[in-house]
Design a protein around this motif. Sequence first.
Motif, mmCIF file in Angstrom:
data_model
loop_
_atom_site.group_PDB
_atom_site.id
_atom_site.type_symbol
_atom_site.label_atom_id
_atom_site.label_comp_id
_atom_site.label_asym_id
_atom_site.label_seq_id
_atom_site.Cartn_x
_atom_site.Cartn_y
_atom_site.Cartn_z
ATOM 1 N N ARG A 1 0.823 -1.211 0.000
ATOM 2 C CA ARG A 1 0.000 0.000 0.000
ATOM 3 C C ARG A 1 0.856 1.261 0.000
ATOM 4 N NH1 ARG A 1 -3.101 -2.929 3.930
ATOM 5 N NH2 ARG A 1 -2.038 -1.744 5.563
ATOM 6 N N GLY A 2 2.008 1.193 0.654
ATOM 7 C CA GLY A 2 2.836 2.380 0.776
ATOM 8 C C GLY A 2 3.728 2.652 -0.419
ATOM 9 N N CYS A 3 4.113 1.583 -1.147
ATOM 10 C CA CYS A 3 5.086 1.743 -2.231
ATOM 11 C C CYS A 3 4.513 1.458 -3.611
ATOM 12 C CB CYS A 3 6.284 0.824 -1.980
ATOM 13 S SG CYS A 3 7.130 1.137 -0.410
ATOM 14 N N GLY A 4 3.221 1.139 -3.693
ATOM 15 C CA GLY A 4 2.626 0.859 -4.991
ATOM 16 C C GLY A 4 3.263 -0.359 -5.635
ATOM 17 N N LYS A 5 3.723 -0.202 -6.867
ATOM 18 C CA LYS A 5 4.365 -1.306 -7.585
ATOM 19 C C LYS A 5 5.871 -1.385 -7.332
ATOM 20 C CE LYS A 5 0.613 -2.717 -9.696
ATOM 21 N NZ LYS A 5 0.019 -4.055 -9.427
ATOM 22 N N SER A 6 6.399 -0.443 -6.577
ATOM 23 C CA SER A 6 7.847 -0.414 -6.340
ATOM 24 C C SER A 6 8.195 -1.147 -5.052
ATOM 25 C CB SER A 6 8.345 1.036 -6.287
ATOM 26 O OG SER A 6 8.131 1.688 -7.516
ATOM 27 N N TYR A 7 7.954 -2.447 -5.033
ATOM 28 C CA TYR A 7 8.287 -3.241 -3.851
ATOM 29 C C TYR A 7 8.558 -4.680 -4.262
ATOM 30 C CZ TYR A 7 4.077 -6.123 -3.475
ATOM 31 O OH TYR A 7 3.104 -7.064 -3.687
ATOM 32 N N ALA A 8 9.181 -5.435 -3.363
ATOM 33 C CA ALA A 8 9.495 -6.841 -3.610
ATOM 34 C C ALA A 8 9.914 -7.478 -2.293
ATOM 35 C CB ALA A 8 10.621 -6.973 -4.640
ATOM 36 N N PRO A 9 9.948 -8.801 -2.225
ATOM 37 C CA PRO A 9 10.511 -9.445 -1.034
ATOM 38 C C PRO A 9 11.989 -9.086 -0.888
ATOM 39 C CG PRO A 9 9.246 -11.020 -2.341
ATOM 40 C CD PRO A 9 9.396 -9.792 -3.179
ATOM 41 N N PHE A 10 12.417 -8.848 0.342
ATOM 42 C CA PHE A 10 13.844 -8.656 0.589
ATOM 43 C C PHE A 10 14.524 -9.999 0.330
ATOM 44 C CE2 PHE A 10 17.772 -8.222 2.889
ATOM 45 C CZ PHE A 10 18.074 -6.860 2.856
ATOM 46 N N PRO A 11 15.585 -10.036 -0.468
ATOM 47 C CA PRO A 11 16.178 -11.328 -0.847
ATOM 48 C C PRO A 11 16.753 -12.091 0.345
ATOM 49 C CG PRO A 11 17.552 -9.492 -1.569
ATOM 50 C CD PRO A 11 16.274 -8.896 -1.101
ATOM 51 N N VAL A 12 16.453 -13.382 0.408
ATOM 52 C CA VAL A 12 16.973 -14.216 1.492
ATOM 53 C C VAL A 12 18.468 -14.417 1.310
ATOM 54 C CG1 VAL A 12 14.783 -15.406 1.855
ATOM 55 C CG2 VAL A 12 16.426 -16.338 0.220
ATOM 56 N N GLY A 13 19.143 -14.615 2.434
ATOM 57 C CA GLY A 13 20.581 -14.829 2.386
ATOM 58 C C GLY A 13 21.358 -13.597 1.976
ATOM 59 N N CYS A 14 20.740 -12.419 2.138
ATOM 60 C CA CYS A 14 21.386 -11.179 1.704
ATOM 61 C C CYS A 14 21.412 -10.150 2.825
ATOM 62 C CB CYS A 14 20.667 -10.588 0.493
ATOM 63 S SG CYS A 14 20.882 -11.548 -1.032
ATOM 64 N N MET A 15 22.295 -9.175 2.666
ATOM 65 C CA MET A 15 22.399 -8.071 3.612
ATOM 66 C C MET A 15 22.525 -6.771 2.829
ATOM 67 S SD MET A 15 26.240 -8.874 5.030
ATOM 68 C CE MET A 15 27.641 -9.018 3.900
ATOM 69 N N PHE A 16 22.093 -5.696 3.468
ATOM 70 C CA PHE A 16 22.085 -4.380 2.824
ATOM 71 C C PHE A 16 22.761 -3.378 3.745
ATOM 72 C CE2 PHE A 16 19.963 -0.211 2.453
ATOM 73 C CZ PHE A 16 20.258 0.102 1.132
ATOM 74 N N HIS A 17 23.655 -2.589 3.176
ATOM 75 C CA HIS A 17 24.324 -1.523 3.919
ATOM 76 C C HIS A 17 24.128 -0.224 3.158
ATOM 77 C CE1 HIS A 17 27.677 0.911 5.563
ATOM 78 N NE2 HIS A 17 27.459 0.215 6.658
ATOM 79 N N SER A 18 23.841 0.853 3.884
ATOM 80 C CA SER A 18 23.500 2.114 3.235
ATOM 81 C C SER A 18 24.635 2.669 2.386
ATOM 82 C CB SER A 18 23.074 3.149 4.281
ATOM 83 O OG SER A 18 24.024 3.239 5.325
ATOM 84 N N GLU A 19 25.880 2.348 2.715
ATOM 85 C CA GLU A 19 27.002 2.844 1.926
ATOM 86 C C GLU A 19 27.480 1.836 0.893
ATOM 87 O OE1 GLU A 19 30.200 4.359 4.228
ATOM 88 O OE2 GLU A 19 28.952 5.731 5.399
ATOM 89 N N GLY A 20 27.215 0.557 1.134
ATOM 90 C CA GLY A 20 27.736 -0.470 0.235
ATOM 91 C C GLY A 20 26.704 -1.153 -0.634
ATOM 92 N N GLY A 21 25.409 -0.964 -0.326
ATOM 93 C CA GLY A 21 24.371 -1.572 -1.136
ATOM 94 C C GLY A 21 24.025 -2.985 -0.710
ATOM 95 N N LEU A 22 23.469 -3.743 -1.638
ATOM 96 C CA LEU A 22 22.967 -5.091 -1.384
ATOM 97 C C LEU A 22 23.978 -6.131 -1.837
ATOM 98 C CD1 LEU A 22 20.371 -6.800 -0.575
ATOM 99 C CD2 LEU A 22 19.818 -6.765 -3.023
ATOM 100 N N LYS A 23 24.174 -7.170 -1.010
ATOM 101 C CA LYS A 23 25.047 -8.273 -1.403
ATOM 102 C C LYS A 23 24.619 -9.537 -0.679
ATOM 103 C CE LYS A 23 29.021 -8.965 0.409
ATOM 104 N NZ LYS A 23 30.444 -8.919 0.829
#
Length: 259
Positions: free
Chosen positions: A182-204
């Motif tokens: 509801r908050g993001c419309g079509k711009s959303y997805a499951p957060f990928p399993v086995g992954c981590m996100f850092h604000s300076e380094g991105g997703l890996k």
Amino acid sequence: MLAIFQKQVALAPQELNSPRAGGVKPKNPDEILRDFHAAHPADAFSTSFGGGAALACVTSHALPAAGYQRMFCGLDDIFCVFLGRLDNLSSLIRQYGLCPKSTNEALLVIEAYRTLRDRGPYPADQVIKDLSGSFAFVVFDNKSGNVFAARSNDDGGGAPLFWGVAADGSVVICDDRDVVKRGCGKSYAPFPVGCMFHSEGGLKSFEHPMNRLKAMPRVDSEGVMCGATFKVDTFTKINSMPRVGSATNWAAAWDDAAM
């Protein structure tokens, strides 16, 4: 749980944003936070930070059927919202030299993050791989403005976690799919399993840190583009994963491995 970070704090992968898709229009962060409280009027609580961040959580007793405990903790201006469980919590408490009576999963994650930030004896992926269980968490360091999030990949598929992009470009991370949708419309997805996100380094991927991630277009039941999922690209290797020892070179090392 809910975490919202404005663009000056963290940027979502551009593939997650589907600005041309029709349907429900994304909302602003304040509206999303109000919707979260409206969905849990008696049990939700939140805190906002001056730098453009907000964290919210629902008490565990409010959702007993979900099977996941929810925690919100803060220590030394580092805050964590945690969902799930750590099966090896006792051994991790001994490893980090913490007090068994006062340490829960969220406090353990804060200590692990602080160790990475200040001393970093291991790469970030190794620290997360040491966490055994079904979990998802978001850490916000109010001193540095850094965001650190991860989701496990256990036999059950990992604790539920979704992320998306709000109307103003803010990153929205939540375990409630409906709130994100509801908050993001079509711009959303499951957060990928086995992954981590850092604000300076991105997703890996912390499970396959030597491989890059590949964005896969996501299409909903109506055939409309709906964000993207991210999969490990087995054909693309990263040259090196240097060990790190401070907040600065931790982020720099992550950049070498990010998408």
